[in-house]
Design an enzyme around this catalytic site. Structure first.
Site: not given
Length: 124
Positions: A7, A12, A41, A44-45, A85, A119
């Site tokens: 995930k 990422h 979402k 996210n990066t 964003r 994460h």
């Protein structure tokens, strides 16, 4: 079921490009990586480095995570990242994102055996 490590890679990792290709990058990537399926979402990066380099962060600088957990690690060097964003006008299912490129240290939480990122906590 998707593992936490898989995930992390899906959400990422983008090793195939050195940076965001265009202002439309986040709109395309958030959709293609299934982060607009059930909802948009919000943030996210993506990291534009090799998976090996990002996995290596798990043995770098030990730091506290935002939630107070202690399994976070900060990269010694800066990495090429893209922040996505959600824009004010974004509305599910038409999720819209602002694309911002940066060179920053990343902070990830790691777990398991092998000890790998699961994460993305922050960039500094």
């Amino acid at each position: 079921k998707e593992t936490a490590a898989a995930k992390f890679e899906r959400q990422h990792m983008d090793s195939s490009t050195s940076s965001a290709s265009s202002s439309n990058y986040c709109n395309q990537m958030m959709k293609s990586r299934d982060m607009t399926k059930d909802r948009c979402k919000p943030v996210n990066t993506f990291v534009h480095z090799s998976l090996a380099b990002v996995z290596a962060v798990c043995s770098z600088k030990b730091v506290a995570c935002k939630b107070g957990z202690t399994b976070c690690y900060z990269s010694y060097s800066t990495m090429s990242i893209t922040b996505c964003r959600z824009t004010g006008s974004s509305k599910y299912p038409b999720c819209a994102y602002k694309t911002t490129z940066a060179z920053k240290h990343i902070i990830v939480a790691c777990z398991g055996b092998p000890y790998v990122p699961v994460h993305f906590b922050a960039s500094v």
